[in-house]
Design an enzyme around this catalytic site. Structure first.
Site, PDB file in Angstrom:
ATOM      1  N   GLY A   1     -33.590  41.402 -14.896  1.00  0.00           N
ATOM      2  CA  GLY A   1     -32.282  41.454 -15.566  1.00  0.00           C
ATOM      3  C   GLY A   1     -31.420  42.559 -14.966  1.00  0.00           C
ATOM      4  O   GLY A   1     -30.646  43.218 -15.649  1.00  0.00           O
TER       5      GLY A   1
ATOM      6  N   ILE B   1     -31.778  36.148 -12.807  1.00  0.00           N
ATOM      7  CA  ILE B   1     -31.871  34.688 -12.739  1.00  0.00           C
ATOM      8  C   ILE B   1     -30.807  34.115 -11.793  1.00  0.00           C
ATOM      9  O   ILE B   1     -30.918  32.980 -11.339  1.00  0.00           O
ATOM     10  CB  ILE B   1     -31.708  34.085 -14.161  1.00  0.00           C
ATOM     11  CG1 ILE B   1     -31.945  32.567 -14.185  1.00  0.00           C
ATOM     12  CG2 ILE B   1     -30.304  34.346 -14.718  1.00  0.00           C
ATOM     13  CD1 ILE B   1     -33.334  32.168 -14.494  1.00  0.00           C
TER      14      ILE B   1
ATOM     15  N   TYR C   1     -31.381  37.661 -32.583  1.00  0.00           N
ATOM     16  CA  TYR C   1     -31.607  38.763 -31.633  1.00  0.00           C
ATOM     17  C   TYR C   1     -32.423  39.872 -32.297  1.00  0.00           C
ATOM     18  O   TYR C   1     -33.417  40.337 -31.759  1.00  0.00           O
ATOM     19  CB  TYR C   1     -30.248  39.292 -31.183  1.00  0.00           C
ATOM     20  CG  TYR C   1     -30.263  40.522 -30.334  1.00  0.00           C
ATOM     21  CD1 TYR C   1     -29.804  41.738 -30.845  1.00  0.00           C
ATOM     22  CD2 TYR C   1     -30.692  40.491 -29.021  1.00  0.00           C
ATOM     23  CE1 TYR C   1     -29.777  42.870 -30.065  1.00  0.00           C
ATOM     24  CE2 TYR C   1     -30.670  41.627 -28.225  1.00  0.00           C
ATOM     25  CZ  TYR C   1     -30.203  42.815 -28.751  1.00  0.00           C
ATOM     26  OH  TYR C   1     -30.171  43.951 -27.978  1.00  0.00           O
TER      27      TYR C   1
ATOM     28  N   LYS D   1     -36.241  41.317 -31.555  1.00  0.00           N
ATOM     29  CA  LYS D   1     -36.500  42.737 -31.295  1.00  0.00           C
ATOM     30  C   LYS D   1     -37.560  43.269 -32.255  1.00  0.00           C
ATOM     31  O   LYS D   1     -38.451  44.027 -31.885  1.00  0.00           O
ATOM     32  CB  LYS D   1     -35.219  43.565 -31.390  1.00  0.00           C
ATOM     33  CG  LYS D   1     -34.215  43.289 -30.269  1.00  0.00           C
ATOM     34  CD  LYS D   1     -34.852  43.482 -28.906  1.00  0.00           C
ATOM     35  CE  LYS D   1     -33.882  43.231 -27.768  1.00  0.00           C
ATOM     36  NZ  LYS D   1     -34.546  43.314 -26.448  1.00  0.00           N
TER      37      LYS D   1
HETATM   38  C1  VAH Z   1     -25.395  43.781 -29.122  1.00  0.00           C
HETATM   39  N1  VAH Z   1     -24.964  45.500 -27.446  1.00  0.00           N
HETATM   40  O1  VAH Z   1     -24.294  44.020 -29.562  1.00  0.00           O
HETATM   41  C2  VAH Z   1     -26.019  44.791 -28.165  1.00  0.00           C
HETATM   42  C3  VAH Z   1     -26.806  45.800 -28.932  1.00  0.00           C
HETATM   43  C4  VAH Z   1     -26.870  47.253 -30.923  1.00  0.00           C
HETATM   44  C5  VAH Z   1     -26.058  46.317 -30.148  1.00  0.00           C
HETATM   45  O2  VAH Z   1     -28.052  45.303 -29.276  1.00  0.00           O
HETATM   46  O3  VAH Z   1     -26.012  42.792 -29.413  1.00  0.00           O
END
Ligand code: VAH
Length: 320
Positions: free
Chosen positions: A6, A33, A140, A144
């Protein structure tokens, strides 16, 4: 040798420059990629690697005798809400491939970025502790949170030396960020210079933890060069520098561009931002491996505006 997966991304690209400067161009392999950042591609060793393809990652690791991997490929919060299963697949498959290569002893050390997105609406928002309730409400954030659990599991069960930081929003000028919620804090500087006004997709009082890219890169180098025994937390460390609202950031910008105007038109990213903390307690990072941020909001505004004014004035002269 170091592999950055990345390397064309917002953090990956600046990590590539820093690691090449520290260890020499021949010892740092940048990969992504696609050839989406030609400066990265043309300024050192570069390989096309699909982070979701175990064989491709393994071949690259063996070809260059890699011993450390920085896994910087991911789909961020805003885009992840548009393509939930793509975000899950990319963020998780890539992590499992790197952790399994480490478990099989093909590589010795792994850096994997977490985020303040691991926290959710039920997490205390002021001085969010290292250990607390975490019910992330974005895909997301879910990737995490579960990624942190797997990192800690692979460390405890298979002695994998994986290290991780819960990055806040990161502000930089070298690349445009992609698909984040904190990206307003980068977009605003570009628009301040080109249009002297910015329509912000978050409301004026949305306070979020933020950090200048140089601080984020330094923290990454610090945790990766720290003695293994001082990296006591193997899920991911809270990491913090400053917090501000769009209103406060606009004020700082007006210190350099007095007639800068901001309007507010919150979109779907407001709900994401409202689920995150306002301020983070990163005392464990400070006590375990000596973390210390440097850049204040004034430093950031000054640096962003001077660097972007150079960038835009050079493009204007070139286009004449
Ligand atoms: C986002 N820049 O906005 C990333 C980050 C805490 C924010 O994980 O998804």
């Amino acid at each position: 040798k170091i592999l950055i997966i990345g390397a064309c991304g917002q953090i990956g690209s600046e990590l590539t420059y820093k690691l090449r400067a520290m260890y020499g161009d021949k010892n740092v392999i940048a990969s992504d990629i696609s050839y989406s950042n030609l400066d990265i591609v043309n300024s050192g060793i570069f390989e096309i690697v699909d982070a979701q393809d175990y064989a491709a990652v393994k071949i690259c690791v063996e070809k260059y005798r890699i011993n450390t991997v920085y896994l910087m490929a991911a789909m961020l919060s805003a885009t992840g809400e548009k393509y939930p299963m793509k975000a899950w697949d990319l963020n998780m498959n890539s992590l499992f491939h790197v952790l399994n290569l480490a478990k099989a002893k093909f590589i010795k050390k792994v850096f994997w970025p977490s985020s303040i997105a691991v926290f959710g609406p039920t997490t205390p928002k002021e001085n969010t502790p290292q250990f607390t309730v975490m019910e992330p409400s974005t895909v997301y954030g879910i990737t995490k949170q579960v990624g942190e659990r797997w990192c800690e599991y692979y460390h405890n069960k298979y002695d994998v030396d994986v290290r991780s930081l819960r990055y806040p929003g990161i502000i930089s000028y070298k690349t445009l960020p992609g698909g984040g919620t904190t990206d307003y804090a980068v977009d605003i500087f570009h628009k301040a210079i080109t249009d002297k006004n910015y329509e912000c997709f978050l409301n004026e009082n949305t306070e979020l933890p933020m950090m200048f890219m140089e601080d984020a890169i330094q923290a990454t180098v610090d945790i990766m060069t720290a003695e293994a025994k001082s990296v006591k937390i193997r899920s991911s460390y809270n990491l913090s520098a400053i917090s501000f609202t769009p209103k406060e950031l606009a004020e700082s910008i007006r210190g350099y561009i007095p007639d800068f105007k901001i309007t507010y038109n919150p979109d779907y990213r407001q709900e994401i931002a409202d689920s995150w903390p306002k301020r983070i307690d990163d005392s464990f990072a400070r006590q375990d491996w000596g973390w210390q941020h440097k850049f204040s909001i004034e430093d950031i505004a000054k640096e962003m505006i001077s660097q972007l004014q150079k960038k835009y004035s050079s493009t204007v002269t070139n286009s004449k």
